[in-house]
Write an enzyme that holds these catalytic residues in place. Structure first.
Site, PDB file in Angstrom:
ATOM      1  N   ASP A 536     -12.733  34.837   9.945  1.00 33.67           N
ATOM      2  CA  ASP A 536     -13.978  34.160  10.580  1.00 33.67           C
ATOM      3  C   ASP A 536     -13.465  34.074  12.285  1.00 33.67           C
ATOM      4  OD1 ASP A 536     -16.092  32.419  10.813  1.00 33.67           O
ATOM      5  OD2 ASP A 536     -14.865  30.863  10.123  1.00 33.67           O
ATOM      6  N   GLU A 539     -15.819  36.829  16.573  1.00 33.73           N
ATOM      7  CA  GLU A 539     -16.801  37.490  17.604  1.00 33.73           C
ATOM      8  C   GLU A 539     -15.975  37.853  18.856  1.00 33.73           C
ATOM      9  OE1 GLU A 539     -17.134  34.707  16.002  1.00 33.73           O
ATOM     10  OE2 GLU A 539     -18.155  35.511  14.460  1.00 33.73           O
ATOM     11  N   ASP A 612     -23.274  30.870   9.503  1.00 32.72           N
ATOM     12  CA  ASP A 612     -23.847  29.516   9.041  1.00 32.72           C
ATOM     13  C   ASP A 612     -25.056  29.284   9.115  1.00 32.72           C
ATOM     14  OD1 ASP A 612     -20.934  29.231   9.143  1.00 32.72           O
ATOM     15  OD2 ASP A 612     -20.850  28.308  11.175  1.00 32.72           O
TER      16      ASP A 612
HETATM   17  C1  NOJ Z   1     -17.284  28.929  10.745  1.00 32.90           C
HETATM   18  C2  NOJ Z   1     -17.424  29.864   9.610  1.00 32.90           C
HETATM   19  O1  NOJ Z   1     -18.740  30.301   9.714  1.00 32.90           O
HETATM   20  C3  NOJ Z   1     -17.707  28.765   8.259  1.00 32.90           C
HETATM   21  O2  NOJ Z   1     -18.085  29.598   7.140  1.00 32.90           O
HETATM   22  C4  NOJ Z   1     -16.416  28.132   8.121  1.00 32.90           C
HETATM   23  O3  NOJ Z   1     -16.506  27.326   7.056  1.00 32.90           O
HETATM   24  C5  NOJ Z   1     -15.832  27.244   9.311  1.00 32.90           C
HETATM   25  N1  NOJ Z   1     -16.037  28.158  10.440  1.00 32.90           N
HETATM   26  C6  NOJ Z   1     -14.875  26.852   9.354  1.00 32.90           C
HETATM   27  O4  NOJ Z   1     -13.735  27.665   9.126  1.00 32.90           O
END
Ligand code: NOJ
Length: 972
Positions: A536, A539, A612
């Site tokens: 995650d 970017e 998200d």
């Molecule tokens: C951002 C991610 O997009 C999300 O899915 C994740 O739960 C959080 N970071 C925490 O790791």
């Protein structure tokens, strides 16, 4: 700003009731980005000047050099604005007709970044031989292609590249004269020119004149050439201006698709021209956009600069191999043509023209360039249960137990960042996870896996061996000074980032995932081969960085600035992690690594998700479109968070979201840390039972999904296919992006993404019968296209089977997919209006790479009608006939139908055959050359009828045939 969240109580802040809306002030609009502003201003000047506008770039015909093999041609290019600056143009024709067009500054003050394609391409493309180039007075041309019907023409003055087919322009570069490669210059030069010009002598006059000409094209101010501010950040721009503006026109194509990732329609809305849908261009700049909008051209986490241009006659594509921030304006000057304008911050011009002429061929051409999705682990197509966070190993065990108690299938449990002590990835927080290996073994006992998060930010503390080793090895990204370690803030507080562009990081990173002790430092001994990985924040997301990411003037290996490689960065982290997971076992196993950030070529590595999203109906709907758009650009293994990451969806929404999820290539439920628990077993009735059935449907259909993944891994054809891919000539379907087909199976799905729906409208493009998967109701399409209304109560997801398809399923409910390995199959034979059908089924061990040595089963099922009104359904091996096409990554020349895997499943039966749409009650049903079988027939509408209604259904129970052998069943 996120950093505030970090330093304070971020849980508390995120928990505050607030309107869910993107913080647009965190991200640039085009008008806040210097080079985008310059690019758009150039386009505006061209628009104003109309026909008097002329591109200053020309080819010097005397410089043309054709390679001895004829596949490439090089020529010198000049800009009349800067006669002293040299540019080099190169065209390469690949053996499949793809044309690569490169332009770079020659002997410039600095070097432009030219490695984007080398990260994206799967290998060096094979060039065509024996092309006949003709260098005329005004243009250079070559005709090629299997039918000799493709032509590439380079006009000299002004420079223009045209790809033509059948005498018609398909793709034109610089047709609108917006090409501008800002050459490297020294900041002092301008001052000198100004000084000279201020002396009112002849020389000064001349300089002024040149300046005016330049101003006409380039604008009269040095807008953000040498430094750029955004909010509280300053980008130092040590190389000065180096942007690249390029117009790409599709004069005969009125629809464009692709350039993910954006939350928008599949058929891309306009951003310029008369009443554009968006006022900003589409932006490609990988970014962690908090609470992103459900309709916007804003950047998201991944960037794939690939576009399809489509018409009823042909489909073509472009792949613009650029790794820097890129903005793309789109307009439709007529219904039948498209203008696009690509503005990139740095890098050479390296554009691949994909001649098509069908969507299928564009996918194949792009797949040959950047590869396909490697066949994933079979279990990874099952259901993934995630949340931020399962808080302890006992929590994981309880969740697993609850799934089992409720008879709900699930394959994978996920752990988010809170498993790691102080967010030091790999290091378990033993207060809550005292027994990670035992916990994983408990999960694995039911054939299941775990996925655990490993983010790219390393906490800068000497008691974190992963950081300390990376620091000692000097493999971290450097700040703009080029010395030391770049430092930024993320979940971990003060952090640094591994520079995955540095080859010295590769083996080291791989060694961290070994489950046994390492001579070279830390290895993850507290893990097992049943743990796979989630990447995650790659970017990269940096809470205190400009636009929540790394400053563009940070330095990577080779001295390149982050600006040059930003969009590629996340892919390298993903790739190296996947290699690490693959190589940690003695017999390599297929890794599963989910990424949030991606680039062209990421599809080779694994799955992505759309980040998200919000728990709203809009986000549910746009997630479907985003998954389709990713598939268009090769990123086939895609999905959105089921339930929506933010918010607490009401039961109806959650049910609908599961219906969307089971029809996504990647199927995971996930939720933000502040949301209420919402595992499906927590639902009240009737919702709980509805979701149980939905999950079971996904598992029943796993053979269809896996077979679609095989096809994708070989051909690049998307797993979920929008309408234009299946019916490229049907103009009425070009904009359809809320219904889609699953692989080549013939399954057509229209998920419901609105509240309170009891019916759905489905568009049928052809004169064919389509059967409701559940009720066997036969609908009729029309060659003119027709909308039908299907039932869509909450427990009903509209799923139709296209007449002419044979659908293999496994319908015994199990706790996880590995437990289905020896389960029997059901075949649904959905007869076409002419009484025929076909389908295929691919199976292998789903875990290792032994399929690449020929350990697999690939069957074709065919239903035909003979003149005696007999329907014959047969199964035959497909692989012996097409060994080379069976699996990607190898060139099998022979195939043994009795291979080791086939032997393992040799007793797997077909337990039921359901035939839809037979004309009349059969007299007998036999295995060919064998005994009469047991069957039941319920009369109803025949496939060949004109009318609609519940179709006739023949059920052959226990047809006494196996899945791995050849057989035929005769219905007479
Ligand atoms: C951002 C991610 O997009 C999300 O899915 C994740 O739960 C959080 N970071 C925490 O790791």
């Amino acid at each position: 700003m996120r950093s505030v969240v970090l330093f304070g109580s971020f849980y508390a802040l995120l928990a505050l009731p607030h309107a869910l809306a993107v913080k647009s002030q965190d991200f640039k609009t085009c008008s806040q980005s210097g080079f985008c502003r310059r690019g758009r201003a150039l386009a505006a000047r061209a628009q104003e000047a109309q026909s008097s506008w002329k591109s200053p770039y020309t080819v010097d015909p005397s410089s043309i050099v054709i390679s001895p093999e004829d596949s490439t041609v090089k020529a010198a290019v000049k800009s009349s604005l800067y006669p002293e600056i040299k540019f080099g143009l190169e065209l390469r024709i690949h053996d499949d007709g793809v044309v690569r067009v490169l332009l770079d500054e020659v002997d410039g003050l600095k070097k432009r970044y030219d490695e984007a394609a080398s990260w994206a391409l799967v290998s060096e493309p094979k060039l065509s031989k024996g092309i006949r180039w003709a260098a005329g007075k005004k243009e250079l041309r070559a005709v090629f292609g299997e039918k000799n019907d493709i032509e590439v023409a380079v006009d000299y003055d002004p420079l223009r590249v045209r790809l033509r087919r059948g005498g018609e322009d398909q793709i034109v570069l610089n047709g609108r004269g917006l090409l501008h490669m800002e050459h490297f210059r020294s900041q002092t030069l301008k001052e000198t020119i100004e000084e000279v010009a201020s002396d009112e002598n002849a020389e000064g006059q001349e300089v002024l004149q040149v300046e005016n000409v330049r101003a006409w094209f380039e604008g009269d101010s040095e807008d953000a050439y040498w430094e750029e501010k955004f909010s509280s950040w300053t980008d130092s721009k040590p190389k000065g201006p180096e942007s690249l503006s390029l117009d790409i026109t599709f004069p005969n194509h009125g629809t464009v698709y692709g350039i993910p990732q954006h939350a928008t329609n599949l058929s891309l809305p306009s951003t310029t021209g008369d009443s554009p849908s968006y006022t900003d261009p589409f932006r490609l700049y990988n970014a962690d956009v908090f609470e992103y909008l459900a309709s916007s051209p804003m950047s998201l986490y991944g960037s794939i600069p690939v576009m399809h241009a489509h018409s009823a006659d042909t489909t073509v594509g472009v792949f613009n191999a650029v790794g820097s921030e890129t903005w793309i304006d789109i307009s439709y000057p007529t219904k039948k043509s498209t203008h696009t304008h690509w503005i990139s911050e740095s890098g050479i011009m390296d554009v691949f023209l994909l001649p098509g002429p069908t969507p299928e061929e564009v996918f194949a051409q792009y797949a040959r360039l950047t590869g396909t999705t490697a066949l994933p682990a079979h279990w990874s197509l099952g259901y993934h249960q995630c949340r931020w966070n399962y808080v302890s190993s006992d929590d994981v065990r309880t969740v697993q137990r609850r799934f089992d108690e409720e008879d709900m299938p699930v394959d994978v449990f996920w752990l988010d960042i809170e498993y790691a002590q102080d967010h030091k990835y790999f290091i378990w927080d033993h207060k809550t996870f005292p027994d990670p290996v035992e916990m994983t073994n408990d999960v694995a006992a039911a054939g299941r896996k775990m996925v655990v998060i490993v983010d790219p930010h390393l906490k800068r503390t000497s008691d974190y061996p992963v950081y300390q080793e990376a620091s000692d090895l000097d493999i971290l990204v450097k700040p703009k000074s080029g010395e030391g370690e770049y430092e930024g803030w993320c979940w971990t507080g003060s952090s640094s980032w591994i520079d995955h562009f540095n080859p010295a990081s590769w083996d080291w990173w791989i060694s961290k995932f070994k489950t046994t002790k390492n001579d070279t430092g830390f290895s993850w001994t507290e893990s097992t081969e049943d743990i796979h990985i989630w990447n995650d924040m790659n970017e990269p997301s940096i809470f205190n960085g400009p636009e929540i990411t790394m400053p563009k003037d940070s330095i990577h290996h080779g001295g390149w600035e982050h600006r040059d490689v930003h969009n590629i960065n996340g892919m390298l982290f993903h790739n190296n992690t996947a290699q690490a997971v693959r190589l940690r076992s003695d017999i390599p196993k297929r890794p599963f690594v989910l990424t949030r950030s991606f680039f062209a070529g990421s599809q080779r590595v694994g799955a992505m998700w759309t980040g998200d999203n919000l728990g709203t109906w809009d986000h549910m709907a746009v997630g479907v479109k985003m998954v389709l758009a990713n598939g268009i650009a090769g990123m086939a293994f895609a999905g959105s968070d089921v339930g929506g990451f933010f918010g607490n969806p009401e039961p109806e929404m959650l049910v609908r979201w599961y219906q969307v999820g089971i029809f996504s290539p990647f199927f995971r439920a996930h939720a933000h840390i502040d949301t209420k628990r919402r595992e499906p077993f927590l639902l009240d009735e009737p919702y709980k039972s509805i979701v149980r059935d939905i999950l079971r449907l996904r598992y029943a259909m796993l053979p269809i999904w896996y077979t679609a993944f095989r096809e994708n891994s070989v051909t690049g054809m998307p797993i979920v296919r929008p309408h234009y891919v299946v019916f490229p000539q049907d103009t009425a379907g070009f904009a359809i992006d809320d219904q889609f087909f699953v692989g080549s199976s013939g399954i057509l799905v229209k998920p419901v993404t609105e509240k309170d729906k009891t019916e759905a409208t489905v568009y049928i493009a052809e004169d064919q019968v389509y059967y409701d998967y559940f009720t066997q109701y036969a609908y009729r399409g029309s060659s003119k296209g027709k909308h039908i209304t299907v039932a869509a109560e909450l427990h009903q997801v509209p799923v139709l089977i296209r007449g002419g398809s044979i659908i293999p399923t496994r319908e015994r409910p199990r706790r996880s997919s590995p437990l289905m390995k020896l389960d029997p199959f059901t075949l649904r034979v959905a007869l076409s209006k002419t009484g025929t059908a076909r389908g295929d089924l691919y199976l292998d061990d789903g875990v290792t790479y032994s399929h690449q040595q020929g350990d697999f089963v690939w069957r074709e099922f065919v239903a035909e009608q003979s003149h005696k009104k007999t329907t014959r359904i047969s199964s035959k091996d497909l692989a012996s006939h097409n060994p080379g096409k069976a699996v990607d990554g190898i060139a099998l020349t022979t195939f043994d139908p009795k291979n080791a895997f086939a032997k393992e499943i040799e007793e797997v039966r077909v337990e039921k055959i359901v035939v839809l749409g037979l004309n009349s009650k059969p007299r007998s049903v036999n295995v060919e050359g064998g005994a009469e079988l047991k069957w039941e027939f319920v009369p109803g509408v025949a496939a060949s009828d004109k009318k609609e209604g519940v179709s006739s259904v023949l059920i052959i129970k226990d047809p006494k045939v196996l899945i791995t052998t050849d057989w035929a069943i005769v219905i007479s």
